[in-house]
Design a protein around this motif. Structure first.
Motif, PDB file in Angstrom:
ATOM      1  N   ILE A   1      -9.897   3.514  -3.143  1.00  0.00           N
ATOM      2  CA  ILE A   1      -9.374   4.093  -1.901  1.00  0.00           C
ATOM      3  C   ILE A   1      -9.682   3.155  -0.748  1.00  0.00           C
ATOM      4  CG2 ILE A   1      -9.518   6.051  -0.322  1.00  0.00           C
ATOM      5  CD1 ILE A   1     -10.477   7.745  -2.728  1.00  0.00           C
ATOM      6  N   GLN A   2      -8.666   2.794   0.010  1.00  0.00           N
ATOM      7  CA  GLN A   2      -8.856   1.829   1.099  1.00  0.00           C
ATOM      8  C   GLN A   2      -9.114   2.505   2.446  1.00  0.00           C
ATOM      9  OE1 GLN A   2      -5.542  -0.887   1.059  1.00  0.00           O
ATOM     10  NE2 GLN A   2      -5.603  -1.124  -1.144  1.00  0.00           N
ATOM     11  N   VAL A   3      -8.389   3.573   2.714  1.00  0.00           N
ATOM     12  CA  VAL A   3      -8.558   4.298   3.980  1.00  0.00           C
ATOM     13  C   VAL A   3      -8.394   5.788   3.674  1.00  0.00           C
ATOM     14  CG1 VAL A   3      -7.753   4.536   6.372  1.00  0.00           C
ATOM     15  CG2 VAL A   3      -7.411   2.373   5.189  1.00  0.00           C
ATOM     16  N   ILE A   4      -9.137   6.611   4.393  1.00  0.00           N
ATOM     17  CA  ILE A   4      -9.032   8.063   4.215  1.00  0.00           C
ATOM     18  C   ILE A   4      -8.760   8.689   5.571  1.00  0.00           C
ATOM     19  CG2 ILE A   4     -10.280  10.177   3.559  1.00  0.00           C
ATOM     20  CD1 ILE A   4     -12.193   8.309   1.928  1.00  0.00           C
TER      21      ILE A   4
ATOM     22  N   GLN B   1     -12.950  16.167  -2.177  1.00  0.00           N
ATOM     23  CA  GLN B   1     -13.792  15.659  -3.255  1.00  0.00           C
ATOM     24  C   GLN B   1     -13.028  15.602  -4.577  1.00  0.00           C
ATOM     25  OE1 GLN B   1     -16.289  14.033  -3.409  1.00  0.00           O
ATOM     26  NE2 GLN B   1     -17.089  14.229  -5.490  1.00  0.00           N
ATOM     27  N   ARG B   2     -12.211  16.628  -4.826  1.00  0.00           N
ATOM     28  CA  ARG B   2     -11.447  16.645  -6.065  1.00  0.00           C
ATOM     29  C   ARG B   2     -10.464  15.463  -6.100  1.00  0.00           C
ATOM     30  NH1 ARG B   2      -8.318  21.926  -8.127  1.00  0.00           N
ATOM     31  NH2 ARG B   2     -10.075  22.926  -7.097  1.00  0.00           N
ATOM     32  N   MET B   3      -9.942  15.124  -4.947  1.00  0.00           N
ATOM     33  CA  MET B   3      -9.025  13.988  -4.841  1.00  0.00           C
ATOM     34  C   MET B   3      -9.766  12.689  -5.156  1.00  0.00           C
ATOM     35  SD  MET B   3      -6.710  13.116  -1.538  1.00  0.00           S
ATOM     36  CE  MET B   3      -5.183  12.213  -1.675  1.00  0.00           C
ATOM     37  N   PHE B   4     -10.943  12.544  -4.557  1.00  0.00           N
ATOM     38  CA  PHE B   4     -11.698  11.304  -4.751  1.00  0.00           C
ATOM     39  C   PHE B   4     -12.104  11.147  -6.212  1.00  0.00           C
ATOM     40  CE2 PHE B   4     -13.297  12.261  -0.180  1.00  0.00           C
ATOM     41  CZ  PHE B   4     -12.064  11.899   0.317  1.00  0.00           C
ATOM     42  N   MET B   5     -12.518  12.257  -6.846  1.00  0.00           N
ATOM     43  CA  MET B   5     -12.925  12.213  -8.252  1.00  0.00           C
ATOM     44  C   MET B   5     -11.747  11.821  -9.144  1.00  0.00           C
ATOM     45  SD  MET B   5     -16.148  13.433  -8.789  1.00  0.00           S
ATOM     46  CE  MET B   5     -16.057  14.286 -10.361  1.00  0.00           C
ATOM     47  N   ALA B   6     -10.613  12.450  -8.900  1.00  0.00           N
ATOM     48  CA  ALA B   6      -9.439  12.194  -9.748  1.00  0.00           C
ATOM     49  C   ALA B   6      -9.038  10.717  -9.663  1.00  0.00           C
ATOM     50  CB  ALA B   6      -8.279  13.089  -9.328  1.00  0.00           C
ATOM     51  N   LEU B   7      -9.111  10.157  -8.464  1.00  0.00           N
ATOM     52  CA  LEU B   7      -8.735   8.751  -8.301  1.00  0.00           C
ATOM     53  C   LEU B   7      -9.797   7.837  -8.905  1.00  0.00           C
ATOM     54  CD1 LEU B   7      -7.301   8.945  -4.668  1.00  0.00           C
ATOM     55  CD2 LEU B   7      -6.015   8.785  -6.806  1.00  0.00           C
TER      56      LEU B   7
ATOM     57  N   VAL C   1       0.836  -1.199   0.000  1.00  0.00           N
ATOM     58  CA  VAL C   1       0.000   0.000   0.000  1.00  0.00           C
ATOM     59  C   VAL C   1       0.875   1.254   0.000  1.00  0.00           C
ATOM     60  CG1 VAL C   1      -2.033  -0.978   1.130  1.00  0.00           C
ATOM     61  CG2 VAL C   1      -0.141  -0.134   2.525  1.00  0.00           C
ATOM     62  N   VAL C   2       0.297   2.344  -0.456  1.00  0.00           N
ATOM     63  CA  VAL C   2       0.996   3.629  -0.413  1.00  0.00           C
ATOM     64  C   VAL C   2       0.026   4.666   0.138  1.00  0.00           C
ATOM     65  CG1 VAL C   2       0.360   4.178  -2.812  1.00  0.00           C
ATOM     66  CG2 VAL C   2       2.303   5.337  -1.774  1.00  0.00           C
ATOM     67  N   LYS C   3       0.573   5.549   0.966  1.00  0.00           N
ATOM     68  CA  LYS C   3      -0.257   6.644   1.476  1.00  0.00           C
ATOM     69  C   LYS C   3       0.048   7.883   0.649  1.00  0.00           C
ATOM     70  CE  LYS C   3       0.744   8.826   5.354  1.00  0.00           C
ATOM     71  NZ  LYS C   3       0.852   9.160   6.785  1.00  0.00           N
ATOM     72  N   ILE C   4      -0.973   8.475   0.062  1.00  0.00           N
ATOM     73  CA  ILE C   4      -0.772   9.679  -0.744  1.00  0.00           C
ATOM     74  C   ILE C   4      -1.504  10.827  -0.073  1.00  0.00           C
ATOM     75  CG2 ILE C   4      -1.204  10.751  -2.989  1.00  0.00           C
ATOM     76  CD1 ILE C   4      -0.789   8.052  -4.255  1.00  0.00           C
TER      77      ILE C   4
ATOM     78  N   ILE D   1      -4.894  20.731   7.204  1.00  0.00           N
ATOM     79  CA  ILE D   1      -4.226  21.148   5.967  1.00  0.00           C
ATOM     80  C   ILE D   1      -3.783  19.950   5.114  1.00  0.00           C
ATOM     81  CG2 ILE D   1      -3.413  23.291   7.041  1.00  0.00           C
ATOM     82  CD1 ILE D   1      -0.542  22.010   6.878  1.00  0.00           C
ATOM     83  N   LYS D   2      -4.442  18.798   5.290  1.00  0.00           N
ATOM     84  CA  LYS D   2      -3.987  17.608   4.581  1.00  0.00           C
ATOM     85  C   LYS D   2      -5.127  16.613   4.392  1.00  0.00           C
ATOM     86  CE  LYS D   2      -1.858  14.555   7.101  1.00  0.00           C
ATOM     87  NZ  LYS D   2      -0.842  14.016   8.034  1.00  0.00           N
ATOM     88  N   VAL D   3      -5.171  15.994   3.210  1.00  0.00           N
ATOM     89  CA  VAL D   3      -6.073  14.857   3.007  1.00  0.00           C
ATOM     90  C   VAL D   3      -5.207  13.696   2.560  1.00  0.00           C
ATOM     91  CG1 VAL D   3      -8.111  13.958   1.834  1.00  0.00           C
ATOM     92  CG2 VAL D   3      -7.890  16.418   2.177  1.00  0.00           C
ATOM     93  N   SER D   4      -5.308  12.564   3.241  1.00  0.00           N
ATOM     94  CA  SER D   4      -4.509  11.399   2.885  1.00  0.00           C
ATOM     95  C   SER D   4      -5.408  10.242   2.513  1.00  0.00           C
ATOM     96  CB  SER D   4      -3.641  10.946   4.066  1.00  0.00           C
ATOM     97  OG  SER D   4      -2.828  11.982   4.520  1.00  0.00           O
ATOM     98  N   VAL D   5      -4.964   9.469   1.500  1.00  0.00           N
ATOM     99  CA  VAL D   5      -5.668   8.237   1.160  1.00  0.00           C
ATOM    100  C   VAL D   5      -4.653   7.112   1.085  1.00  0.00           C
ATOM    101  CG1 VAL D   5      -7.532   9.340  -0.144  1.00  0.00           C
ATOM    102  CG2 VAL D   5      -5.436   8.662  -1.322  1.00  0.00           C
ATOM    103  N   LEU D   6      -5.138   5.926   1.379  1.00  0.00           N
ATOM    104  CA  LEU D   6      -4.310   4.739   1.249  1.00  0.00           C
ATOM    105  C   LEU D   6      -4.811   3.978   0.029  1.00  0.00           C
ATOM    106  CD1 LEU D   6      -2.109   3.429   3.172  1.00  0.00           C
ATOM    107  CD2 LEU D   6      -3.877   1.780   3.764  1.00  0.00           C
ATOM    108  N   VAL D   7      -3.907   3.699  -0.915  1.00  0.00           N
ATOM    109  CA  VAL D   7      -4.295   2.945  -2.115  1.00  0.00           C
ATOM    110  C   VAL D   7      -3.249   1.861  -2.368  1.00  0.00           C
ATOM    111  CG1 VAL D   7      -5.425   4.983  -3.146  1.00  0.00           C
ATOM    112  CG2 VAL D   7      -3.070   4.437  -3.780  1.00  0.00           C
ATOM    113  N   SER D   8      -3.552   0.976  -3.299  1.00  0.00           N
ATOM    114  CA  SER D   8      -2.583  -0.063  -3.631  1.00  0.00           C
ATOM    115  C   SER D   8      -1.303   0.561  -4.182  1.00  0.00           C
ATOM    116  CB  SER D   8      -3.181  -1.008  -4.674  1.00  0.00           C
ATOM    117  OG  SER D   8      -2.153  -1.757  -5.280  1.00  0.00           O
ATOM    118  N   GLU D   9      -0.166   0.027  -3.751  1.00  0.00           N
ATOM    119  CA  GLU D   9       1.121   0.582  -4.153  1.00  0.00           C
ATOM    120  C   GLU D   9       1.307   0.548  -5.675  1.00  0.00           C
ATOM    121  OE1 GLU D   9       4.412  -0.824  -1.701  1.00  0.00           O
ATOM    122  OE2 GLU D   9       5.796  -0.357  -3.332  1.00  0.00           O
TER     123      GLU D   9
END
Ligand code: ASP
Ligand code: MG
Length: 406
Positions: free
Chosen positions: A371-374, A358-364, A340-343, A379-387
């Motif tokens: 998205i596995q975890v949010i 929302q813009r992040m979720f749309m782009a992905l 996994v990678v955290k972006i 000042i930050k939004v992080s998501v966990l996705v497959s590496e």
């Protein structure tokens, strides 16, 4: 009189020719009439070599002797640079941590600076002498040598700049500044002219290697103007400054990623008070740092799934602790995934703008990335996705937030 702290990292002092080039750069600053304190790292590769020797000598070494060994690299560079400066007619001398003295607590290997006595140093600077300070090292209350953690000479430099009331702290390194994201992955990454302390702090703690995290904390607390710039060119670098100094604030300034994460899920734990405390208590007792956490809504009011991430280094330990507590935690099974990678998208502008997540979720979603975890902070939004999607996700987000270079 302008007072400047210049810090040169390992690649900038990698051999004698480069140290001579550094001496020229210092001379140029002196010739402009500035008072200059220089902080140096060990020549690149040296600290790794010293650490390796310590480990070979004794895998479970006495941390005080470890510090005695690994602090040696900076001593060599400080002496060499002082010599090179003298050779070109610049009055200079070297200073080791204990000679200043730069005092620290006694947490060997990752000591924190407690006090810097600047009287003598300051007098010498005023008299026109350049101080070449060995970074990364200090002295504990029992007079033993300490080191500040890997990358610690950034922290030496910022702390010295604060203590000496310097007008600037220039960090010379092998990149020409701070980028919107990793330019090795996103070709359209841009160098930032300015970034706020808070954003830089997030970037550093998320793994951007330009500055040691603690140095950014210090700079923020003492309002030290830090400039990250290349020691191989004259180009302007990136200024790390207070939010007020940035006129046109982008909503998102940078995108960071970390592959250093592993995800753990406890399947079907009881949905009742005290469960989170029972899970995370033993982990925190064992100094396992838990990062993102999600707990599912329970379908039947009885059991739920708990998912969280830890850094890879802590993964085995975390699993062992959870397994040994299986009985009392009462989960059905443990599921883990280290692929996994955290972006994270970072920007102080998000405090006053809606729709950033929302813009992040749309782009992905557009790229079919799950998205596995949010998790979010001010000042930050992080998501966990497959590496496997690291590059695709970074590029898509970089474009989505309008960060691409023209
Ligand atoms: N030489 C030390 C290290 O490699 C400190 C530094 O370079 O900042 O971690
Ligand atoms: Mg460094």
């Amino acid at each position: 009189m302008t007072r400047v702290v210049q810090k040169f990292g390992g690649t900038s002092v990698a051999d004698i020719d480069r140290i001579k080039a550094v001496a020229q750069r210092v001379k140029a600053e002196v010739d402009q009439g500035s008072e200059v304190a220089v902080v140096v790292s060990a020549m690149s590769g040296t600290t790794n070599q010293l650490v390796d020797w310590a480990v070979q000598a004794a895998p479970l070494h006495d941390a005080r002797e470890y510090d005695t060994i690994v602090a040696a690299g900076e001593q060599v560079t400080a002496g060499l640079l002082a010599l090179c400066l003298q050779t070109i007619g610049v009055d200079a001398r070297s200073w080791l941590g204990w000679q200043i003295p730069l005092r620290t607590d006694d947490a060997h290997g990752k000591a924190r600076i407690t006090e810097i006595e600047t009287d003598t140093l300051s007098e010498r600077l005023s008299s026109g002498q350049v101080a070449v300070v060995a970074g990364f090292q200090g002295i504990a209350s029992d007079n033993r040598i300490t080191t500040l953690g890997r990358g610690g000479s950034d922290t030496s430099a910022v702390a010295l700049a604060a203590a000496l009331n310097a007008d600037r702290c220039d960090i010379f390194t092998d990149v020409d500044g701070v980028y919107t994201t990793d330019p090795r992955i996103v070709g359209k990454a841009r160098k930032l002219d300015r970034i706020t302390y808070e954003e830089m702090l997030e970037m550093a703690s998320l793994g951007a290697k330009v500055l040691q995290t603690r140095s950014v904390e210090l700079a923020m607390n003492h309002k030290v103007r830090v400039q990250v710039r290349s020691s191989f060119s004259d180009a302007e670098g990136t200024l790390v400054v207070d939010e007020g100094e940035i006129v046109e604030q982008e909503v998102v300034s940078g995108i960071a990623y970390s592959k250093d994460e592993a995800k753990i899920t406890l399947v079907r734990v009881a949905d009742q008070p005290g469960v989170a405390a029972a899970i995370f208590g033993p982990l925190s007792d064992a100094s396992v740092n838990v990062d993102m956490i999600v707990q599912n809504v329970s379908e039947d009011g009885k059991a739920t799934d708990m998912t969280f991430t830890v850094v890879k280094e802590d993964f085995e330990r975390a699993m062992a602790i959870l397994e040994s507590n299986k009985e009392s935690l009462g989960y059905e099974r443990l599921v883990s995934d280290s692929n996994v990678v955290k972006i994270s998208v970072i920007g102080v502008g998000m405090r006053s703008h809606a729709g950033v997540a929302q813009r992040m979720f749309m782009a992905l979603a557009d790229k079919g990335i799950n998205i596995q975890v949010i998790s979010t902070s001010e000042i930050k939004v992080s998501v966990l996705v497959s590496e496997d999607y690291t590059e695709l996700a970074l590029r898509a987000l970089h474009t989505a937030y309008g960060l691409d270079a023209a």
